[in-house]
Write an enzyme that holds these catalytic residues in place. Structure first.
Site, PDB file in Angstrom:
ATOM      1  N   GLU A  97      -2.432   9.748 -15.607  1.00  0.00           N
ATOM      2  CA  GLU A  97      -2.482   8.899 -14.405  1.00  0.00           C
ATOM      3  C   GLU A  97      -2.977   7.508 -14.759  1.00  0.00           C
ATOM      4  O   GLU A  97      -3.730   7.343 -15.719  1.00  0.00           O
ATOM      5  CB  GLU A  97      -3.474   9.514 -13.396  1.00  0.00           C
ATOM      6  CG  GLU A  97      -2.889  10.077 -12.134  1.00  0.00           C
ATOM      7  CD  GLU A  97      -2.162   9.123 -11.213  1.00  0.00           C
ATOM      8  OE1 GLU A  97      -1.647   8.080 -11.646  1.00  0.00           O
ATOM      9  OE2 GLU A  97      -2.090   9.451 -10.014  1.00  0.00           O
ATOM     10  N   ASP A  98      -2.588   6.532 -13.957  1.00  0.00           N
ATOM     11  CA  ASP A  98      -3.106   5.176 -14.142  1.00  0.00           C
ATOM     12  C   ASP A  98      -4.526   5.065 -13.599  1.00  0.00           C
ATOM     13  O   ASP A  98      -5.408   4.522 -14.240  1.00  0.00           O
ATOM     14  CB  ASP A  98      -2.181   4.150 -13.472  1.00  0.00           C
ATOM     15  CG  ASP A  98      -1.844   4.485 -12.019  1.00  0.00           C
ATOM     16  OD1 ASP A  98      -2.277   5.546 -11.512  1.00  0.00           O
ATOM     17  OD2 ASP A  98      -1.138   3.685 -11.379  1.00  0.00           O
ATOM     18  N   ASP A 101      -8.574   7.161  -7.689  1.00  0.00           N
ATOM     19  CA  ASP A 101      -9.251   6.335  -6.692  1.00  0.00           C
ATOM     20  C   ASP A 101      -9.945   7.285  -5.707  1.00  0.00           C
ATOM     21  O   ASP A 101     -11.052   7.741  -5.961  1.00  0.00           O
ATOM     22  CB  ASP A 101      -8.154   5.463  -6.054  1.00  0.00           C
ATOM     23  CG  ASP A 101      -8.640   4.468  -5.039  1.00  0.00           C
ATOM     24  OD1 ASP A 101      -9.796   4.063  -5.118  1.00  0.00           O
ATOM     25  OD2 ASP A 101      -7.845   4.082  -4.156  1.00  0.00           O
ATOM     26  N   PHE A 150      -9.374  -3.770  -6.187  1.00  0.00           N
ATOM     27  CA  PHE A 150      -7.962  -3.414  -6.229  1.00  0.00           C
ATOM     28  C   PHE A 150      -7.380  -4.084  -7.464  1.00  0.00           C
ATOM     29  O   PHE A 150      -7.348  -5.313  -7.564  1.00  0.00           O
ATOM     30  CB  PHE A 150      -7.208  -3.828  -4.965  1.00  0.00           C
ATOM     31  CG  PHE A 150      -5.850  -3.183  -4.912  1.00  0.00           C
ATOM     32  CD1 PHE A 150      -5.698  -1.889  -4.436  1.00  0.00           C
ATOM     33  CD2 PHE A 150      -4.736  -3.845  -5.416  1.00  0.00           C
ATOM     34  CE1 PHE A 150      -4.455  -1.259  -4.458  1.00  0.00           C
ATOM     35  CE2 PHE A 150      -3.490  -3.226  -5.440  1.00  0.00           C
ATOM     36  CZ  PHE A 150      -3.350  -1.938  -4.952  1.00  0.00           C
ATOM     37  N   VAL A 151      -6.969  -3.270  -8.431  1.00  0.00           N
ATOM     38  CA  VAL A 151      -6.514  -3.818  -9.711  1.00  0.00           C
ATOM     39  C   VAL A 151      -4.997  -3.721  -9.860  1.00  0.00           C
ATOM     40  O   VAL A 151      -4.355  -2.823  -9.312  1.00  0.00           O
ATOM     41  CB  VAL A 151      -7.214  -3.108 -10.903  1.00  0.00           C
ATOM     42  CG1 VAL A 151      -8.665  -3.520 -11.004  1.00  0.00           C
ATOM     43  CG2 VAL A 151      -7.101  -1.588 -10.783  1.00  0.00           C
ATOM     44  N   ARG A 163       3.404  -5.196 -12.115  1.00  0.00           N
ATOM     45  CA  ARG A 163       3.406  -4.111 -13.109  1.00  0.00           C
ATOM     46  C   ARG A 163       3.572  -4.662 -14.521  1.00  0.00           C
ATOM     47  O   ARG A 163       3.153  -4.046 -15.489  1.00  0.00           O
ATOM     48  CB  ARG A 163       4.568  -3.144 -12.838  1.00  0.00           C
ATOM     49  CG  ARG A 163       4.431  -2.335 -11.568  1.00  0.00           C
ATOM     50  CD  ARG A 163       5.429  -1.185 -11.589  1.00  0.00           C
ATOM     51  NE  ARG A 163       5.692  -0.636 -10.270  1.00  0.00           N
ATOM     52  CZ  ARG A 163       4.918   0.261  -9.654  1.00  0.00           C
ATOM     53  NH1 ARG A 163       3.819   0.685 -10.228  1.00  0.00           N
ATOM     54  NH2 ARG A 163       5.237   0.722  -8.459  1.00  0.00           N
TER      55      ARG A 163
HETATM   56  P1  IMP Z   1      -5.830   8.202  -5.000  1.00  0.00           P
HETATM   57  O1  IMP Z   1      -4.975   9.279  -4.434  1.00  0.00           O
HETATM   58  O2  IMP Z   1      -6.552   7.451  -3.917  1.00  0.00           O
HETATM   59  O3  IMP Z   1      -6.775   8.652  -6.071  1.00  0.00           O
HETATM   60  O4  IMP Z   1      -4.899   7.106  -5.602  1.00  0.00           O
HETATM   61  C1  IMP Z   1      -4.068   7.300  -6.640  1.00  0.00           C
HETATM   62  C2  IMP Z   1      -2.929   6.315  -6.651  1.00  0.00           C
HETATM   63  O5  IMP Z   1      -3.143   5.166  -5.815  1.00  0.00           O
HETATM   64  C3  IMP Z   1      -2.809   5.762  -8.040  1.00  0.00           C
HETATM   65  O6  IMP Z   1      -1.982   6.563  -8.832  1.00  0.00           O
HETATM   66  C4  IMP Z   1      -2.235   4.386  -7.815  1.00  0.00           C
HETATM   67  O7  IMP Z   1      -0.835   4.456  -7.753  1.00  0.00           O
HETATM   68  C5  IMP Z   1      -2.753   3.971  -6.450  1.00  0.00           C
HETATM   69  N1  IMP Z   1      -3.944   3.084  -6.577  1.00  0.00           N
HETATM   70  C6  IMP Z   1      -5.228   3.405  -6.334  1.00  0.00           C
HETATM   71  N2  IMP Z   1      -6.050   2.359  -6.564  1.00  0.00           N
HETATM   72  C7  IMP Z   1      -5.245   1.367  -6.980  1.00  0.00           C
HETATM   73  C8  IMP Z   1      -5.510   0.014  -7.421  1.00  0.00           C
HETATM   74  O8  IMP Z   1      -6.635  -0.487  -7.490  1.00  0.00           O
HETATM   75  N3  IMP Z   1      -4.406  -0.707  -7.786  1.00  0.00           N
HETATM   76  C9  IMP Z   1      -3.134  -0.214  -7.746  1.00  0.00           C
HETATM   77  N4  IMP Z   1      -2.858   1.032  -7.359  1.00  0.00           N
HETATM   78  C10 IMP Z   1      -3.900   1.809  -6.983  1.00  0.00           C
END
Ligand code: IMP
Length: 175
Positions: A97-98, A101, A150-151, A163
């Site tokens: 995963e990138d 969050d 937010f990155v 990207r």
């Molecule tokens: P989560 O379900 O909230 O943990 O978010 C996961 C997904 O949200 C990641 O795989 C990203 O695609 C997107 N995401 C969460 N935070 C960021 C951010 O700071 N920048 C860009 N995408 C984000």
């Protein structure tokens, strides 16, 4: 509203960390079949391609599409937009995963993939934002733990843009 990107993690910092993570994964790898590296589309593509080349163990690659985000806010609802296209039953798998969050996407992925009975299922994320955590998820390999920004860049987008940046920056809005 105008937006700009402040530098946050440089290309060099990222490269050092990705090489370290590749080494860690290699040290933990003990399977007799190729490791299945699962790329979570689309934000992980750049990290995935770099990590893959730092592993130096036999791998199979697979791609999983998920959608949960609109703009800078999670909708909370996660859905599969593209499936693996291979059977992972009995295989050693790593989800790449990138960013983790809120943890909602990863917790959904873990539940979904575990039901397919892999031999092992590990989690590798380049970034972790602990302040925003809503669900606790196990993370085996973590690159950077970051503050609540937010990155964008290095695969991560804001409304499909940024990207292509070779580094990671913080997205800021100004009037
Ligand atoms: P989560 O379900 O909230 O943990 O978010 C996961 C997904 O949200 C990641 O795989 C990203 O695609 C997107 N995401 C969460 N935070 C960021 C951010 O700071 N920048 C860009 N995408 C984000």
């Amino acid at each position: 509203m105008a937006e700009h990107v402040d530098p946050y993690l440089s290309t060099e910092q990222i490269a050092v960390e990705v090489a370290r993570m590749g080494g860690e994964i290699r040290d933990r790898f003990d399977g007799d079949q190729p490791l299945v590296l699962i790329c979570v589309l689309k934000g992980s593509i750049v990290f995935f391609a770099d990590l893959l080349r730092q592993l130096h163990v036999p791998t199979h690659v697979a791609f999983l599409g998920v959608a949960s985000y609109e703009g800078t806010h999670s909708t909370g609802a996660v859905r599969l937009t593209h499936d693996l296209g291979m059977d992972i039953g009995g295989r050693d798998c790593i989800i790449v995963e990138d960013i983790v969050d809120t943890g909602l996407t990863m917790s959904y992925l873990l539940e979904n993939l575990k039901s397919r009975r892999p031999r092992t299922l590990r989690v590798c994320t380049l970034l972790h934002k602990p302040e925003r955590e809503q669900v606790k998820v196990p993370m085996d390999f973590v690159g950077f733990t970051i503050d609540d920004h937010f990155v964008v860049g290095y695969g991560l987008d804001y409304e499909q843009r940024y990207r292509d940046l070779d580094h990671i920056g913080v997205l800021r809005f100004t009037d």
